[in-house]
Scaffold this active site. Structure first.
Site, short mmCIF file in Angstrom:
data_model
loop_
_atom_site.label_atom_id
_atom_site.label_comp_id
_atom_site.label_asym_id
_atom_site.label_seq_id
_atom_site.Cartn_x
_atom_site.Cartn_y
_atom_site.Cartn_z
CD GLU A 43 16.83 15.85 16.32
OE1 GLU A 43 16.67 14.85 17.02
OE2 GLU A 43 17.89 16.08 15.71
NE ARG A 267 10.23 8.30 26.42
CZ ARG A 267 11.32 8.55 25.69
NH1 ARG A 267 12.46 7.98 26.02
NH2 ARG A 267 11.29 9.33 24.65
CE LYS A 277 11.51 10.87 16.89
NZ LYS A 277 12.06 12.21 17.14
#
Length: 567
Positions: A43, A267, A277
């Site tokens: 994204e 991850r 983030k």
RNA sequence: UGCCCCGUGGUGUAAUUGGCAACACAAGUGAUUUUGGUUCACUUAUUCUAGGUUCGAGUCCUAGCGGGGUAGCCA
């Protein structure tokens, strides 16, 4: 099928995704004659970090291994968080890492198709317009342990749904007033299947579609469909989407469209690093770092500026492997990957970061000679250069100790050490000012021990240290970077504290170093080794012409530090 | 608390799918070295626990323990 072993990595084992892909391609009839198709689907709402590099290497690597394709697709379904700036930085980072996408695509390209499919599901009775607001929807959803309740709007007629959905698209309703929901099962143990929202009203300007739409699809109602449209065979994502897979499958099956297989991997967690983030953003906005590309940031742009090479990052991703176990990778693995890449190729120079002067009392005043220095002992074709030597030199303050511990192989009072590419010297006198600070060291050199001369072989000393000629030294700014966090897992802060309390107050130290002339001429982006110190990269952003600023990428391994720490 | 996923040396991954637990890094020891770098050699395991199936289990089954994910109109 042996392309894997032909690539640089040494006979590495297949990971579980490769095993499954090979099985699928060999056995699934719908895949016969097709090639492996993957995608990297960020994204565009932030900068890419080292964790994304893992996904990039995986997806593009799979395509390469199996002779397939990999698209770069932006999952731009939430216009309030996304921007062109992020799109551009992501494209830059992917290419810098050394990958070229087959197609560059956007989920927003499919808004029209998604609308048509929404209508199809409404017609077939698989979707309905719901008037519950966010809070009510949460109540109706139930909890982890209790089933949810059907929305009172769940049984609207197809006609009414169609009418309402059309009016949603036409902008008749404010944000949040209604949603389009899939009609699945409010009592499912998987919360994602409790009539999930497919489309929401959002009167927001989209960076690509402008004001064309005021309804936007949710991730679940865009991602799998985008994969399907693109003919993706294997949709690889991280573990937190595992619970979404049944919904991914439900949409493809109900729509009767090409059905990619979603597979999840763990991850990356890196020690001494934060990766979310939100936290990275906080570091930037609260000015704990200078920006997204601060050399201490785990962002691709930060690592790039620090001096990491694409090769080293790819090597790192190869080393850590791919699995479904959420593991913690030691940041040492990252550091070793850049050492491994740079060792055979980085030219060596001598630079003194914390200088102390030595005077060779028996070396003629005014005399100067040129010494030959090897540019890179690891590279037979690296050649050599001449460096000036004279009576006054700088050495590293750490390379002298007045009262050294045992096994200290460097300079000490009455002791001998070799000056790299030069002579063996002996320290005769420690000269101090009235405050007791050392001003310089008086030493003598032994002419017979000149590097390369036949007589030099006769005598050996334990230590060799680097130095810079005092009269001709250049001065450059050097930024000594260290880990940004003191804690192995910065997120695990004690009660009342946050990850910010784990920040290393000495994560950067700026010094003026005395260096060989050659170093002052380095171009931005150049990577070199300061002998015995570490690998350094000329900062691309702050360096001026003829005034390079060096970022320390990583120190050399330091076994002396270990010995010294033990004592 | 429900559901889903995962537990293999200090760390990260392998194990021909039920057949001698391997590789890399870290750590330690030694050798080489005009970078305490590089390179080379050697050293380090009750496969989370307890049962079960089997000639044989890291692998299959059951239970327990531990870790992760999940209740956005974020992705």
């Amino acid at each position: 099928m042996n392309e894997k072993s032909e690539s640089s990595e040494s006979a590495s084992h297949k990971n579980f995704i490769e095993v499954e892909i090979e099985k699928d391609m060999a056995t699934k009839t719908e895949l016969i004659g097709k090639h492996v198709a993957t995608r990297f689907p960020p994204e565009p709402n932030g900068y890419l970090h080292i964790g994304h590099a893992k996904s990039i290497c995986l997806n593009f690597g799979l395509a390469k291994t199996y002779g397939g394709t990999c698209n770069l697709r932006f999952d731009d379904t939430n216009p309030t968080k996304e921007s062109e700036e992020y799109v551009n930085s992501i494209k830059t980072d992917v290419q810098w890492l050394g990958f070229q996408w087959d197609k560059l695509l956007y989920a927003s390209d499919y808004f029209g198709q998604l609308y048509d499919w929404s209508v199809q599901l409404i017609r077939e009775g698989h979707a309905f317009v719901c008037d519950l607001n966010a809070e009510q929807m949460r109540e109706y959803r139930g909890t982890l342990t209790e089933p949810g309740k059907n929305s009172p709007y769940r049984d609207r007629s197809v006609e009414e749904n169609l009418d309402l959905f059309t009016r949603m698209k036409q902008g008749e309703f404010p944000d949040g007033a209604r949603t389009l929901r899939a009609k699945i099962d409010m009592s499912s143990p998987n919360l994602n299947l409790r009539d999930p929202v497919m489309v929401r009203i959002m009167h927001a300007h989209h960076h690509r579609t402008g004001d064309q739409w005021c309804i936007y699809p949710m991730y679940d109602w865009a991602h799998g469909q985008s994969d399907s449209i693109e003919g993706i065979t294997h949709s690889i994502c991280t573990l937190e989407f595992e619970n979404h897979r049944p919904l991914y499958d439900w949409f493809c099956k109900t729509l009767k469209i090409h059905h990619p297989r979603q597979m999840e991997f763990a991850r990356m967690n890196l020690s001494y690093t934060v990766m979310s983030k939100r936290k990275l953003l906080q570091l930037v906005t609260e000015k704990h770092v200078s920006g997204w590309d601060d050399p201490r940031m785990p962002t691709i742009s930060g690592l790039r500026r620090r001096g990491y090479t694409p090769e080293s990052l790819r090597l790192f991703c190869e080393k850590i492997g791919v699995a479904r176990f959420s593991s913690l990778i030691d940041v040492i693995v990252l550091e070793n990957s850049i050492r491994e890449h740079l060792n055979p190729i980085a030219p060596r120079y001598m630079a003194v970061l914390d200088p102390i002067k030595i005077v060779l009392t028996n070396y003629p005043e005014g005399k100067e000679e040129l010494l030959e220095a090897v540019n890179n002992p690891e590279d037979p074709n690296g050649g050599s250069r001449q460096i000036p030597f004279s009576r006054e030199l700088f050495i590293e303050r750490d390379d002298f100790m007045e009262t050294p511990p045992s096994k200290f192989f460097r300079l000490k009072p009455g002791g001998e050490v070799r000056l790299r590419y030069g002579y063996i010297i002996k320290c005769n006198e420690v000269v101090k000012d009235s405050d007791g600070n050392i001003t310089h060291l008086n030493c003598t050199y032994d002419e017979q021990t000149k590097s390369g001369s036949p007589t030099a072989i006769d005598r050996k000393v334990k230590g060799t240290i680097h130095w810079v000629n005092a009269r001709q030294a250049s001065h450059v700014e050097v930024r000594l970077y260290d880990r940004l966090f003191l804690s192995e897992t910065p997120e695990d802060a004690p009660e009342g504290k946050t990850f910010l309390d784990n920040i290393n107050p000495d994560s950067v130290r700026t010094v003026t170093a005395v260096v060989e002339h050659e170093l002052a001429k380095q171009e931005p982006g150049a990577r070199v080794q300061f002998e015995r110190n570490g690998y350094f990269c000329v900062d691309v952003k702050d360096s001026q012409s003829n005034a390079p600023i060096f970022n320390r990428i990583v120190t050399l391994k330091d076994t002396w530090a270990k010995i010294a720490n033990k004592a």
